[in-house]
Design a protein around this motif. Structure first.
Motif, short mmCIF file in Angstrom:
data_model
loop_
_atom_site.label_atom_id
_atom_site.label_comp_id
_atom_site.label_asym_id
_atom_site.label_seq_id
_atom_site.Cartn_x
_atom_site.Cartn_y
_atom_site.Cartn_z
N VAL A 77 0.69 -1.17 -0.03
CA VAL A 77 0.03 0.00 -0.12
C VAL A 77 0.84 1.31 -0.05
O VAL A 77 1.95 1.24 0.52
N PRO A 78 0.20 2.36 -0.39
CA PRO A 78 0.96 3.57 -0.31
C PRO A 78 1.40 4.04 0.87
O PRO A 78 0.48 3.74 1.85
N ALA A 79 2.58 4.71 0.99
CA ALA A 79 2.60 5.27 2.52
C ALA A 79 1.70 6.34 2.79
O ALA A 79 1.03 6.62 1.82
N GLY A 80 1.55 6.64 4.11
CA GLY A 80 0.24 7.57 4.37
C GLY A 80 -0.99 6.72 4.54
O GLY A 80 -1.89 7.32 4.89
N MET A 81 -0.85 5.52 4.16
CA MET A 81 -2.23 4.55 4.49
C MET A 81 -1.87 3.66 5.22
O MET A 81 -0.69 3.08 4.99
N GLU A 82 -2.85 2.84 5.98
CA GLU A 82 -2.52 1.51 6.68
C GLU A 82 -3.49 0.67 6.33
O GLU A 82 -4.87 0.99 6.23
N VAL A 83 -3.18 -0.72 6.37
CA VAL A 83 -4.46 -1.79 6.27
C VAL A 83 -4.86 -2.06 7.72
O VAL A 83 -4.30 -2.04 8.26
N GLU A 84 -6.59 -2.10 7.42
CA GLU A 84 -7.10 -2.35 8.73
C GLU A 84 -7.24 -3.73 8.88
O GLU A 84 -7.28 -4.80 7.83
N ASN A 85 -6.85 -4.37 9.92
CA ASN A 85 -6.74 -5.77 10.21
C ASN A 85 -8.41 -6.22 10.48
O ASN A 85 -9.09 -5.87 11.69
N LEU A 86 -8.71 -6.78 9.48
CA LEU A 86 -10.17 -7.44 9.59
C LEU A 86 -10.29 -8.70 10.60
O LEU A 86 -11.43 -9.11 10.88
N ASN A 87 -9.22 -9.18 10.98
CA ASN A 87 -9.18 -10.23 12.03
C ASN A 87 -9.53 -9.96 13.30
O ASN A 87 -9.80 -10.83 14.32
N LEU A 88 -9.34 -8.43 13.76
CA LEU A 88 -9.85 -8.22 14.95
C LEU A 88 -11.23 -8.35 15.52
O LEU A 88 -12.02 -8.05 15.01
N SER A 89 -11.46 -8.82 16.67
CA SER A 89 -12.95 -8.88 17.13
C SER A 89 -13.62 -7.52 17.32
O SER A 89 -14.85 -7.36 17.08
N LEU A 139 -9.25 -3.18 3.74
CA LEU A 139 -9.78 -1.98 4.00
C LEU A 139 -8.45 -1.09 4.05
O LEU A 139 -7.59 -1.66 4.67
N LEU A 140 -8.35 0.01 3.72
CA LEU A 140 -7.17 0.99 3.84
C LEU A 140 -7.77 2.20 4.65
O LEU A 140 -8.78 2.66 4.39
N ARG A 141 -7.01 2.62 5.71
CA ARG A 141 -7.34 3.95 6.39
C ARG A 141 -6.21 4.71 5.90
O ARG A 141 -5.04 4.55 5.90
N VAL A 142 -6.72 6.16 5.57
CA VAL A 142 -5.88 7.22 5.07
C VAL A 142 -5.53 7.92 6.31
O VAL A 142 -6.20 8.24 7.25
N VAL A 143 -4.32 8.01 6.48
CA VAL A 143 -3.60 8.47 7.86
C VAL A 143 -2.60 9.59 7.95
O VAL A 143 -2.63 10.36 8.60
N THR A 144 -1.88 9.71 6.96
CA THR A 144 -0.81 10.75 6.74
C THR A 144 -0.91 11.73 5.70
O THR A 144 -0.55 11.04 4.48
N PRO A 145 -0.76 13.08 5.77
CA PRO A 145 -0.94 13.82 4.48
C PRO A 145 0.41 13.70 3.67
O PRO A 145 1.50 13.38 4.30
N GLY A 146 0.13 13.68 2.44
CA GLY A 146 1.52 13.90 1.81
C GLY A 146 0.98 13.34 0.17
O GLY A 146 -0.08 12.80 -0.01
N ARG A 147 2.12 13.26 -0.69
CA ARG A 147 2.05 12.66 -2.00
C ARG A 147 2.52 11.32 -2.07
O ARG A 147 3.96 11.25 -1.46
#
Length: 181
Positions: A77-89, A139-147
């Motif tokens: 995934v691009p930097a500035g984004m994180e994968v959401e862990n769908l295995n969490l309860s 799922l991706l969560r957008v977290v950090t501003p930038g290009r």
């Protein structure tokens, strides 16, 4: 030149250097890998600008021209984004999302998916590719501003790495913080 993890490695023996920045060219001769971006509402996204806090649904469609029992699909995934862990309860559930009429939770229960991992910087799945397209979602969560550069997805046979597919390159994404506008 050597291929590994979606990048071409070239060694310049006179300089003792290894160039890790050259992405591999798209390759679809045996495995096809396609990424599609969707909003949390399930509609396809066409823009390349996102706001911090946005949640995106990503689909990686993989198909092979031959049976590959031990395929490894890697979606960096691009930097500035994180994968959401769908295995969490607790937290977001895959079954809350529908894309192109497909419930994401149901798609992830496909028996051809042997294993999946939700890492901060990539989504990884081991799968049995049997000639029919396989849709993987995360799922991706957008977290950090930038290009940011968008790395191409790729898939390969775990025991025959010359059997691989590399997705098409994509335009950079821009992340903005709406509080700073």
């Amino acid at each position: 030149e050597k291929e590994q993890q979606g990048f071409a490695f070239t060694a310049d023996e006179s300089q003792g250097a290894l160039d890790l920045t050259v992405p591999l060219a798209p390759r679809t001769d045996r495995i096809t890998v396609e990424r599609t971006w969707f909003g949390s509402n399930g509609k396809p996204l066409t823009g390349r600008e996102f706001k911090t806090g946005d949640v995106l649904v990503m689909r990686v469609r993989v198909s092979a021209t031959q049976r590959i029992k031990d395929a490894l699909v890697v979606e960096r995934v691009p930097a500035g984004m994180e994968v959401e862990n769908l295995n969490l309860s607790q937290g977001i559930k895959a079954s809350e999302f529908v894309v192109d009429g497909v419930n994401v939770g149901a798609a992830l229960a496909d028996t051809r998916i042997k294993h999946s991992e939700y890492r901060d910087d990539r989504f990884v799945a081991a799968a049995d590719l049997n000639g029919r397209p396989l849709d993987l979602f995360y799922l991706l969560r957008v977290v950090t501003p930038g290009r940011y550069v968008v790395p191409a997805p790729f898939a390969e046979d775990m025991y025959r790495p010359d059997v691989r597919g590399v997705g098409k390159p994509e335009a950079d994404v821009v992340v903005v913080d709406p509080r700073n506008r």
